[in-house]
Design a protein around this motif. Structure first.
Motif, PDB file in Angstrom:
ATOM      1  N   LEU A 510       0.838  -1.210   0.000  1.00 31.15           N
ATOM      2  CA  LEU A 510       0.000   0.000   0.000  1.00 31.15           C
ATOM      3  C   LEU A 510       0.868   1.254   0.000  1.00 31.15           C
ATOM      4  O   LEU A 510       0.668   2.169  -0.791  1.00 31.15           O
ATOM      5  CB  LEU A 510      -0.905   0.028   1.239  1.00 31.15           C
ATOM      6  CG  LEU A 510      -2.193  -0.789   1.184  1.00 31.15           C
ATOM      7  CD1 LEU A 510      -2.995  -0.594   2.467  1.00 31.15           C
ATOM      8  CD2 LEU A 510      -3.046  -0.386  -0.013  1.00 31.15           C
ATOM      9  N   LEU A 511       1.859   1.256   0.884  1.00 31.75           N
ATOM     10  CA  LEU A 511       2.732   2.423   1.035  1.00 31.75           C
ATOM     11  C   LEU A 511       3.489   2.707  -0.259  1.00 31.75           C
ATOM     12  O   LEU A 511       3.564   3.854  -0.727  1.00 31.75           O
ATOM     13  CB  LEU A 511       3.725   2.135   2.174  1.00 31.75           C
ATOM     14  CG  LEU A 511       4.398   3.364   2.736  1.00 31.75           C
ATOM     15  CD1 LEU A 511       3.385   4.216   3.484  1.00 31.75           C
ATOM     16  CD2 LEU A 511       5.540   2.947   3.657  1.00 31.75           C
ATOM     17  N   PHE A 512       4.025   1.592  -0.848  1.00 34.42           N
ATOM     18  CA  PHE A 512       4.820   1.725  -2.074  1.00 34.42           C
ATOM     19  C   PHE A 512       3.976   2.334  -3.211  1.00 34.42           C
ATOM     20  O   PHE A 512       4.342   3.320  -3.838  1.00 34.42           O
ATOM     21  CB  PHE A 512       5.351   0.332  -2.439  1.00 34.42           C
ATOM     22  CG  PHE A 512       6.006   0.287  -3.776  1.00 34.42           C
ATOM     23  CD1 PHE A 512       7.236   0.919  -3.987  1.00 34.42           C
ATOM     24  CD2 PHE A 512       5.403  -0.386  -4.851  1.00 34.42           C
ATOM     25  CE1 PHE A 512       7.837   0.871  -5.226  1.00 34.42           C
ATOM     26  CE2 PHE A 512       6.006  -0.423  -6.084  1.00 34.42           C
ATOM     27  CZ  PHE A 512       7.237   0.203  -6.276  1.00 34.42           C
ATOM     28  N   ALA A 513       2.804   1.737  -3.417  1.00 42.31           N
ATOM     29  CA  ALA A 513       1.955   2.209  -4.531  1.00 42.31           C
ATOM     30  C   ALA A 513       1.437   3.623  -4.258  1.00 42.31           C
ATOM     31  O   ALA A 513       1.403   4.462  -5.159  1.00 42.31           O
ATOM     32  CB  ALA A 513       0.800   1.242  -4.728  1.00 42.31           C
ATOM     33  N   LYS A 514       1.080   3.889  -3.019  1.00 36.42           N
ATOM     34  CA  LYS A 514       0.512   5.218  -2.714  1.00 36.42           C
ATOM     35  C   LYS A 514       1.539   6.332  -2.959  1.00 36.42           C
ATOM     36  O   LYS A 514       1.224   7.360  -3.548  1.00 36.42           O
ATOM     37  CB  LYS A 514       0.021   5.272  -1.260  1.00 36.42           C
ATOM     38  CG  LYS A 514      -0.706   6.585  -0.938  1.00 36.42           C
ATOM     39  CD  LYS A 514      -1.299   6.547   0.427  1.00 36.42           C
ATOM     40  CE  LYS A 514      -1.948   7.811   0.923  1.00 36.42           C
ATOM     41  NZ  LYS A 514      -1.931   8.999   0.205  1.00 36.42           N
ATOM     42  N   SER A 515       2.788   6.079  -2.504  1.00 42.97           N
ATOM     43  CA  SER A 515       3.793   7.139  -2.682  1.00 42.97           C
ATOM     44  C   SER A 515       4.028   7.403  -4.168  1.00 42.97           C
ATOM     45  O   SER A 515       4.214   8.538  -4.601  1.00 42.97           O
ATOM     46  CB  SER A 515       5.083   6.776  -1.951  1.00 42.97           C
ATOM     47  OG  SER A 515       5.797   5.867  -2.724  1.00 42.97           O
ATOM     48  N   MET A 516       3.990   6.329  -4.964  1.00 47.34           N
ATOM     49  CA  MET A 516       4.166   6.488  -6.416  1.00 47.34           C
ATOM     50  C   MET A 516       3.042   7.343  -7.012  1.00 47.34           C
ATOM     51  O   MET A 516       3.247   8.230  -7.829  1.00 47.34           O
ATOM     52  CB  MET A 516       4.122   5.095  -7.032  1.00 47.34           C
ATOM     53  CG  MET A 516       5.107   4.885  -8.137  1.00 47.34           C
ATOM     54  SD  MET A 516       4.865   3.250  -8.737  1.00 47.34           S
ATOM     55  CE  MET A 516       6.113   2.348  -7.870  1.00 47.34           C
ATOM     56  N   LEU A 517       1.819   7.061  -6.550  1.00 47.32           N
ATOM     57  CA  LEU A 517       0.654   7.781  -7.085  1.00 47.32           C
ATOM     58  C   LEU A 517       0.620   9.235  -6.582  1.00 47.32           C
ATOM     59  O   LEU A 517       0.313  10.147  -7.351  1.00 47.32           O
ATOM     60  CB  LEU A 517      -0.644   7.060  -6.690  1.00 47.32           C
ATOM     61  CG  LEU A 517      -0.806   5.676  -7.331  1.00 47.32           C
ATOM     62  CD1 LEU A 517      -1.999   4.939  -6.727  1.00 47.32           C
ATOM     63  CD2 LEU A 517      -0.971   5.794  -8.845  1.00 47.32           C
ATOM     64  N   ASP A 518       0.966   9.421  -5.314  1.00 42.44           N
ATOM     65  CA  ASP A 518       0.972  10.778  -4.749  1.00 42.44           C
ATOM     66  C   ASP A 518       1.926  11.684  -5.510  1.00 42.44           C
ATOM     67  O   ASP A 518       1.616  12.838  -5.810  1.00 42.44           O
ATOM     68  CB  ASP A 518       1.392  10.752  -3.266  1.00 42.44           C
ATOM     69  CG  ASP A 518       0.239  10.292  -2.381  1.00 42.44           C
ATOM     70  OD1 ASP A 518      -0.892  10.176  -2.914  1.00 42.44           O
ATOM     71  OD2 ASP A 518       0.474  10.045  -1.171  1.00 42.44           O
ATOM     72  N   LYS A 519       3.095  11.109  -5.820  1.00 40.34           N
ATOM     73  CA  LYS A 519       4.110  11.911  -6.518  1.00 40.34           C
ATOM     74  C   LYS A 519       3.593  12.427  -7.849  1.00 40.34           C
ATOM     75  O   LYS A 519       4.031  13.454  -8.349  1.00 40.34           O
ATOM     76  CB  LYS A 519       5.360  11.053  -6.760  1.00 40.34           C
ATOM     77  CG  LYS A 519       6.405  11.277  -5.692  1.00 40.34           C
ATOM     78  CD  LYS A 519       7.690  10.603  -6.069  1.00 40.34           C
ATOM     79  CE  LYS A 519       8.457  10.300  -4.796  1.00 40.34           C
ATOM     80  NZ  LYS A 519       9.202   9.050  -4.891  1.00 40.34           N
ATOM     81  N   ASN A 520       2.681  11.672  -8.443  1.00 42.25           N
ATOM     82  CA  ASN A 520       2.154  12.092  -9.740  1.00 42.25           C
ATOM     83  C   ASN A 520       0.789  12.772  -9.618  1.00 42.25           C
ATOM     84  O   ASN A 520       0.027  12.829 -10.580  1.00 42.25           O
ATOM     85  CB  ASN A 520       2.097  10.901 -10.683  1.00 42.25           C
ATOM     86  CG  ASN A 520       3.495  10.508 -11.113  1.00 42.25           C
ATOM     87  OD1 ASN A 520       4.136  11.209 -11.890  1.00 42.25           O
ATOM     88  ND2 ASN A 520       4.005   9.430 -10.515  1.00 42.25           N
ATOM     89  N   HIS A 521       0.555  13.281  -8.424  1.00 44.78           N
ATOM     90  CA  HIS A 521      -0.623  14.120  -8.166  1.00 44.78           C
ATOM     91  C   HIS A 521      -1.961  13.424  -8.356  1.00 44.78           C
ATOM     92  O   HIS A 521      -2.936  14.044  -8.776  1.00 44.78           O
ATOM     93  CB  HIS A 521      -0.565  15.400  -9.015  1.00 44.78           C
ATOM     94  CG  HIS A 521       0.706  16.147  -8.856  1.00 44.78           C
ATOM     95  ND1 HIS A 521       0.996  16.873  -7.721  1.00 44.78           N
ATOM     96  CD2 HIS A 521       1.800  16.243  -9.658  1.00 44.78           C
ATOM     97  CE1 HIS A 521       2.205  17.398  -7.855  1.00 44.78           C
ATOM     98  NE2 HIS A 521       2.721  17.014  -9.017  1.00 44.78           N
ATOM     99  N   PHE A 522      -2.001  12.120  -8.083  1.00 46.88           N
ATOM    100  CA  PHE A 522      -3.313  11.462  -8.018  1.00 46.88           C
ATOM    101  C   PHE A 522      -3.795  11.568  -6.579  1.00 46.88           C
ATOM    102  O   PHE A 522      -2.990  11.669  -5.650  1.00 46.88           O
ATOM    103  CB  PHE A 522      -3.196   9.986  -8.409  1.00 46.88           C
ATOM    104  CG  PHE A 522      -2.894   9.808  -9.882  1.00 46.88           C
ATOM    105  CD1 PHE A 522      -3.876  10.062 -10.836  1.00 46.88           C
ATOM    106  CD2 PHE A 522      -1.636   9.393 -10.307  1.00 46.88           C
ATOM    107  CE1 PHE A 522      -3.585   9.909 -12.187  1.00 46.88           C
ATOM    108  CE2 PHE A 522      -1.352   9.253 -11.647  1.00 46.88           C
ATOM    109  CZ  PHE A 522      -2.327   9.510 -12.590  1.00 46.88           C
ATOM    110  N   ILE A 523      -5.108  11.551  -6.409  1.00 48.05           N
ATOM    111  CA  ILE A 523      -5.629  11.558  -5.035  1.00 48.05           C
ATOM    112  C   ILE A 523      -5.908  10.094  -4.688  1.00 48.05           C
ATOM    113  O   ILE A 523      -6.780   9.462  -5.301  1.00 48.05           O
ATOM    114  CB  ILE A 523      -6.910  12.406  -4.930  1.00 48.05           C
ATOM    115  CG1 ILE A 523      -6.586  13.849  -5.357  1.00 48.05           C
ATOM    116  CG2 ILE A 523      -7.493  12.358  -3.522  1.00 48.05           C
ATOM    117  CD1 ILE A 523      -7.797  14.704  -5.579  1.00 48.05           C
ATOM    118  N   THR A 524      -5.112   9.550  -3.772  1.00 46.51           N
ATOM    119  CA  THR A 524      -5.191   8.103  -3.518  1.00 46.51           C
ATOM    120  C   THR A 524      -5.768   7.819  -2.138  1.00 46.51           C
ATOM    121  O   THR A 524      -5.341   8.419  -1.143  1.00 46.51           O
ATOM    122  CB  THR A 524      -3.785   7.488  -3.600  1.00 46.51           C
ATOM    123  OG1 THR A 524      -3.118   8.070  -4.707  1.00 46.51           O
ATOM    124  CG2 THR A 524      -3.839   5.988  -3.752  1.00 46.51           C
TER     125      THR A 524
END
Ligand code: ADP
Length: 626
Positions: A510-524
């Motif tokens: 969860l942490l790995f995928a979320k940080s990847m998505l956050d960096k690209n400005h998705f709201i996760t």
């Protein structure tokens, strides 16, 4: 006359002198000529009269005694005068009594022409005088003498040629003298002209013309000097006044900039402290007071910000940014920032952006935001009911630049025609009523206009009182040349803020995928079980779901099937990407069978994840504002 007017003064003076002196010489010569002629006539008539008297008197005896020989002898005494051509004596019955010819070859004068007895006539080059001869008071005969004028004519010709020679000579000497002396008049005029030229080209008003005479040219030069002196004095006064006003303006701007800065600092504290105070326990009355404090300080901050911006624009300190940005995103952000006010006022907000507007342009996003916020802010303020629309059009488009036209259109109170130009001036509102009813400083549009103009744009307003206003402005933007990687980045940016639900029972994943998505400005949002995910899906709307297949209790396949069976079409169609560690063919088939759209094999790379997300989000366009 027109030709004479355009001649140079030098030529005019020369012509004038030559013409006047020539006319004078001709006139003088003519007078002389006629005077000489008159004198000669008198002289010759007198001479003939004396001759006639002498010859007539001496012939009286010969005529009385009919002695023709004696008479001829007397006539022959005329031989001594070469100019006498001949003479006759006629008796009263017109018969010839005696005749004398000075030379046979000479032209015979016409004696027999009818003539009064005492007269003189000119016949060609001959003068004929006719004189009666008396005896005791009675006419006994007439004496006619023919006198040649050829000698006189010869003299006359000579006289005329001398006169012409003198006229010619006077023209030559006149021209020469005029050339010699005209410089005395024209040179000072030319000097004055050169001084004028030097002053005009060098803009040096300290130059003066030299005054060498007291004539008209001297007066002209001194008048000119006086005029230049006055201009110089005026210039100096203007320079001093300009310096003073520049200094005053700079002081004013500096004061404005300093004051607004000074005011902002405590005001920011008030705004911040009010927010902190809001978090504490407050009774109803205190909350209401705090609400008022917050409203007033926000308002004051807005005014001070306007003043600060205005003073910066005035001093030319404003630097334009030149970076890549998305017009679409800018407008979305403005809509979001105005959301609260729009809802409060129950106003519809509509945006329409022409398809040909590129996703990215190069320019100053911050200034565009400022302009749009000012215009949309005004539109909200002055629109009691109805809607506010932002329209973006592509006006002209070439390889490097695109001119974009923005229109902020409201259905508000409108502006009377006479005031439509004036409202762009600083501290100007439509009427004195405006401030009382709506507040404001009248600075917003002045700043907006300058912000548009420093970006090489233009702004105008179209409005009808009571029917609404449209503020239309254009800004030229540089276009960006796109590559494949730019395209990928553009797509990512255009999908920013998409909501993604991430379902996995492993906290590390969860942490790995979320940080990847956050960096690209998705709201996760994350959850670690199928049940949890179902709870979230009930209340929220997501653009995409990332779903782990292997979870205790409810696994991914089951959850996917439940989602696909939702009554709400929008929710049941949400794209799902399976996350799996074991990518057997069987498992992949099961994924698709349970309604999932795609799969990713763990551990996956950032690019793989993003590419799949982009592709699905673009295929399932998200609904706005959820
Ligand atoms: P302020 O809004 O602070 O008064 P502005 O310079 O933004 O100053 O606007 C100047 C004036 O122009 C306003 O006071 C108002 O009279 C008029 N105005 C501006 N926008 C609108 C609008 N959308 N509808 C009607 N009047 C407007």
């Amino acid at each position: 006359m027109a030709i004479f007017k355009n001649l140079s003064i030098r030529t005019k003076i020369i012509l004038l002198i030559v013409i006047v002196s020539t006319i004078n010489i001709i006139l003088a010569s003519l007078v002389q000529y006629y005077y000489e002629r008159l004198l000669y006539n008198l002289e010759i008539k007198q001479k003939l009269s004396i001759l006639s008297n002498v010859i007539g008197d001496s012939n009286t005896g010969a005529i009385t005694f009919n002695n023709k020989k004696e008479s001829l002898d007397y006539l022959s005494s005329l031989k001594t005068d070469e100019d006498v051509q001949g003479a006759i004596i006629l008796l009263p019955d017109s018969s010839l009594f005696a005749e004398f010819k000075n030379s046979e070859s000479l032209h015979t004068p016409k004696y027999n022409i009818p003539l009064k007895s005492d007269t003189t006539i000119f016949d060609h080059n001959i003068l004929i005088s006719s004189k009666p001869i008396y005896l005791e008071g009675e006419i006994i005969a007439t004496l006619r003498i023919a006198y040649s004028l050829s000698e006189y004519k010869k003299k006359e010709k000579q006289y005329i040629s001398v006169m012409l020679y003198i006229v010619g000579l006077s023209i030559v000497t006149g021209t020469f003298l005029a050339l010699l002396f005209q410089g005395g008049i024209t040179r000072p005029i030319f000097k004055l002209y050169h001084v004028m030229n030097r002053i005009s080209f060098k803009k040096d008003y300290s130059i003066r013309s030299e005054i060498k005479s007291r004539d008209e040219v001297g007066k002209l030069a001194s008048g000119f000097n006086f005029m230049i002196e006055q201009i110089e004095q005026q210039n100096n006064e203007l320079k001093t006044a300009k310096n003073q006003s520049d200094t005053a303006l700079k002081t004013k701007e500096k004061f404005l900039a300093n004051m607004t800065h000074e005011l902002r600092t405590p005001l920011t504290s008030i705004v911040g402290l009010s927010s902190l105070l809001e978090e504490t326990e407050l009774n109803h009355e205190q909350k209401e007071y705090l609400e008022n404090i917050k409203h007033s300080s926000d308002h004051l901050l807005a005014i001070i910000n306007d003043l600060l911006e205005f003073s910066k624009l005035g001093t030319g300190k404003l630097q334009l940014e030149k970076s890549q940005f998305s017009i679409h995103k800018t407008i979305e952000r403005i809509e979001r920032s105005m959301e609260f006010e729009l809802k409060n006022r129950k106003l519809d907000f509509i945006t329409s952006i022409e398809e040909s507007i590129p996703h990215f342009v190069i320019g100053d996003e911050y200034r565009l935001t400022q302009i749009l916020i000012n215009l949309v802010g005004n539109a909200i303020k002055f629109t009691p009911t109805g809607s506010i629309r932002i329209e973006v059009k592509n006006l002209t488009d070439d390889n490097d630049t695109i001119v974009v036209e923005f229109a902020v259109i409201d259905t508000g109170i409108g502006i009377i025609e006479e005031k439509q130009e004036l409202i762009f001036e600083s501290f100007t509102q439509e009427s004195s009523d405006t401030n009382r009813k709506y507040g404001g400083t009248g600075l917003g549009l002045a700043i907006t206009k300058q912000l548009v103009e420093i970006q090489d744009g233009k702004i105008k307003v179209k409005s009808k009182k009571g029917e609404g206003s449209s503020f239309i402005f254009t800004i030229p933007y540089q276009k960006r040349q796109t590559t494949d990687s730019d395209k990928y980045k553009d797509q990512l940016i255009s999908l920013e803020n998409s909501k993604i639900l991430l379902v996995d029972d492993n906290p590390m994943n969860l942490l790995f995928a979320k940080s990847m998505l956050d960096k690209n400005h998705f709201i996760t949002e994350t959850c670690n079980s199928g049940d949890d995910a179902l709870q979230k899906l009930k209340v929220g709307n997501y653009h995409l779901i990332l779903l782990d297949l292997h979870m205790p209790k409810m696994d991914g396949y089951e959850l996917s099937r439940i989602i696909r069976s939702f009554g709400d079409k929008e929710k049941s169609n949400t794209p799902i990407i399976a996350l799996t560690a074991a990518a057997t063919l069987n498992e992949i088939k099961k994924c698709f069978d349970s309604g999932m759209n795609d799969y990713l094999i763990k551990p996956f790379k950032k690019e793989e994840l993003l590419t799949k997300i982009i592709s699905l989000l673009l295929n399932f366009p998200r609904k706005k504002d959820d």
